[in-house]
Design a protein around this motif. Structure first.
Motif, PDB file in Angstrom:
ATOM      1  N   LEU A 137      -1.406 -22.678 -24.182  1.00 14.79           N
ATOM      2  CA  LEU A 137      -1.563 -21.171 -24.436  1.00 14.79           C
ATOM      3  C   LEU A 137       0.074 -20.805 -25.331  1.00 14.79           C
ATOM      4  CD1 LEU A 137      -2.726 -18.541 -23.848  1.00 14.79           C
ATOM      5  CD2 LEU A 137      -1.256 -18.133 -21.591  1.00 14.79           C
ATOM      6  N   THR A 143     -10.983 -12.641 -28.528  1.00 18.77           N
ATOM      7  CA  THR A 143      -9.902 -12.405 -27.402  1.00 18.77           C
ATOM      8  C   THR A 143     -10.544 -12.249 -26.119  1.00 18.77           C
ATOM      9  OG1 THR A 143      -8.133 -11.761 -29.229  1.00 18.77           O
ATOM     10  CG2 THR A 143      -7.629 -11.510 -26.812  1.00 18.77           C
ATOM     11  N   VAL A 184      -3.152 -12.193 -33.459  1.00 17.30           N
ATOM     12  CA  VAL A 184      -3.288 -11.119 -32.318  1.00 17.30           C
ATOM     13  C   VAL A 184      -2.160 -10.508 -32.204  1.00 17.30           C
ATOM     14  CG1 VAL A 184      -3.275 -11.614 -29.535  1.00 17.30           C
ATOM     15  CG2 VAL A 184      -5.206 -12.731 -31.174  1.00 17.30           C
ATOM     16  N   ARG A 185      -0.894 -11.195 -32.471  1.00 16.10           N
ATOM     17  CA  ARG A 185       0.465 -10.616 -32.339  1.00 16.10           C
ATOM     18  C   ARG A 185       0.295  -9.268 -33.157  1.00 16.10           C
ATOM     19  NH1 ARG A 185       2.632 -15.671 -32.663  1.00 16.10           N
ATOM     20  NH2 ARG A 185       3.821 -15.277 -34.508  1.00 16.10           N
ATOM     21  N   TRP A 226      -0.512 -21.938 -28.779  1.00 20.78           N
ATOM     22  CA  TRP A 226      -1.417 -21.018 -29.360  1.00 20.78           C
ATOM     23  C   TRP A 226      -0.945 -19.830 -29.886  1.00 20.78           C
ATOM     24  CZ3 TRP A 226      -3.376 -16.609 -27.439  1.00 20.78           C
ATOM     25  CH2 TRP A 226      -4.631 -15.844 -28.277  1.00 20.78           C
ATOM     26  N   TYR A 227      -0.395 -19.071 -28.986  1.00 20.34           N
ATOM     27  CA  TYR A 227       0.181 -17.788 -29.128  1.00 20.34           C
ATOM     28  C   TYR A 227       1.260 -17.789 -30.223  1.00 20.34           C
ATOM     29  CZ  TYR A 227       1.830 -13.012 -27.959  1.00 20.34           C
ATOM     30  OH  TYR A 227       1.807 -11.676 -28.137  1.00 20.34           O
ATOM     31  N   ARG A 228       2.262 -18.782 -30.287  1.00 17.97           N
ATOM     32  CA  ARG A 228       3.278 -18.724 -31.045  1.00 17.97           C
ATOM     33  C   ARG A 228       2.850 -19.479 -32.499  1.00 17.97           C
ATOM     34  NH1 ARG A 228       6.627 -14.729 -29.626  1.00 17.97           N
ATOM     35  NH2 ARG A 228       7.071 -14.884 -27.553  1.00 17.97           N
ATOM     36  N   ARG A 229       2.254 -20.558 -32.512  1.00 18.18           N
ATOM     37  CA  ARG A 229       2.174 -21.475 -33.879  1.00 18.18           C
ATOM     38  C   ARG A 229       0.813 -21.109 -34.594  1.00 18.18           C
ATOM     39  NH1 ARG A 229       5.858 -25.458 -33.278  1.00 18.18           N
ATOM     40  NH2 ARG A 229       7.830 -24.692 -32.180  1.00 18.18           N
ATOM     41  N   SER A 230      -0.466 -20.854 -33.640  1.00 15.47           N
ATOM     42  CA  SER A 230      -1.715 -20.969 -34.389  1.00 15.47           C
ATOM     43  C   SER A 230      -1.878 -19.549 -35.268  1.00 15.47           C
ATOM     44  CB  SER A 230      -2.853 -20.906 -33.361  1.00 15.47           C
ATOM     45  OG  SER A 230      -2.755 -19.699 -32.651  1.00 15.47           O
ATOM     46  N   GLY A 245      -3.187 -16.785 -33.137  1.00 14.79           N
ATOM     47  CA  GLY A 245      -2.090 -16.064 -32.133  1.00 14.79           C
ATOM     48  C   GLY A 245      -1.455 -15.276 -33.227  1.00 14.79           C
ATOM     49  N   VAL A 304      -4.780 -12.412 -20.601  1.00 13.51           N
ATOM     50  CA  VAL A 304      -5.087 -12.409 -22.190  1.00 13.51           C
ATOM     51  C   VAL A 304      -5.896 -11.147 -22.504  1.00 13.51           C
ATOM     52  CG1 VAL A 304      -6.843 -13.340 -23.880  1.00 13.51           C
ATOM     53  CG2 VAL A 304      -5.442 -15.022 -22.576  1.00 13.51           C
ATOM     54  N   LEU A 353      -3.069  -8.389 -23.911  1.00  8.18           N
ATOM     55  CA  LEU A 353      -3.133  -8.521 -25.309  1.00  8.18           C
ATOM     56  C   LEU A 353      -4.103  -7.090 -25.859  1.00  8.18           C
ATOM     57  CD1 LEU A 353      -3.459 -12.117 -26.315  1.00  8.18           C
ATOM     58  CD2 LEU A 353      -1.433 -10.626 -25.926  1.00  8.18           C
TER      59      LEU A 353
END
Length: 284
Positions: A153, A190, A166-167, A156-160, A163, A28, A32
């Motif tokens: 995880l 993060t 962060v992307r 969280w990274y793809r749907r929240s 996330g 993380v 990231l």
């Protein structure tokens, strides 16, 4: 066919699970934010010593988890705000600063707990019948927990919404700021999440390992090898790195010895740094 093959498979999966648990925090922070947190292993150590602390107080072991999250989260906030934030554009300086932090945390723990090894007294190693073999129930719990964590995880990274932010921040920080994303606060959150995950993994592994102030170094090196081989900033890189490093080390350690397994993993990581510096699935 060898009747003990389920045991070999379970041991391999356990090695992968523990490696995934101890690496996810650095994945993380480093993957990231681009911050090579050299104190990652020391946050794992703090989680393990949280278990030592609650046991010495006579509290249930389960209370070590909120204690570790509170301590690691608080330390992480202070570190990000006053040490990391001024150095985000200077990666080599963050490496040196967090290396000094690692030494400081290690010496503080030595001052409080001493240098002696600690073992956690518990009945978590009780074996049960599973796949025709006797296997410790707590290890099975860690296998299931690691699977749930990886799925969580990914979701969280793809749907929240966090996330998504962060992307956006890692993909194009300037554009993310222009769209109204508070990248400073998001980076802080993060980083704190990353070090709290490291502390949580220390709590989970404490009943299974010998605890001493220097345990963090091995966890840092293994986590770094995973990210070098798999690549930074992608879930595929994280999973691929865990599988390759954990599988190679586990198989060679069982066939030859632990030193040989570690040596091959080191050589493999050097080759990836030389020939494929972005790893297998890392962002370019």
């Amino acid at each position: 066919m060898d009747s003990s093959w389920p045991l070999h498979i379970l041991n391999l999966l356990y090695e992968l699970a523990t490696l995934g648990l101890t690496t996810v925090g650095l994945a993380v922070v480093f993957g990231l934010l681009g911050v090579m947190n050299m104190a990652h292993g020391e946050f794992v150590m703090l989680g393990a010593y949280a278990v030592v602390t609650v046991q010495s107080w006579g509290w249930p072991l389960i209370t070590a988890m909120p204690l570790a999250l509170l301590v690691c989260g608080g330390v992480g906030w202070v570190v990000e705000r006053w040490l990391i934030r001024p150095l985000y554009a200077r990666p080599f300086d963050t490496l040196l600063a967090t290396w000094a932090l690692a030494i400081l945390l290690r010496k503080l723990v030595e001052a409080v707990y001493g240098r002696d090894y600690r073992n956690i007294e518990s009945n978590l190693a009780i074996p049960i019948e599973f796949l025709t073999v006797q296997y410790p129930v707590y290890r099975l719990f860690l296998l299931a927990l690691a699977a749930v964590l990886m799925i969580g995880l990914a979701l969280w990274y793809r749907r929240s919404s966090m996330g998504l932010r962060v992307r956006a921040m890692t993909g194009n920080p300037t554009l993310a700021q222009a769209l109204g994303i508070n990248t400073t606060r998001l980076a802080s959150q993060t980083f704190i999440v990353g070090v709290m995950l490291a502390g949580a993994s220390g709590v989970l592994l404490a009943p299974l390992v010998r605890i001493e102030p220097g345990i963090g170094v091995d966890y840092l090196l293994d986590s770094f090898f995973v990210l070098v081989v798999g690549g930074l900033g992608t879930l595929g890189g994280f999973g691929g790195g865990v599988s390759i490093i954990g599988g190679t080390q586990s198989v060679l350690s069982s066939l030859i010895d632990q030193t040989s397994g570690y040596a091959v993993v080191l050589i493999l990581s050097i080759l990836f740094l030389w020939l494929k510096p972005n790893g297998l699935f890392g962002r370019n």
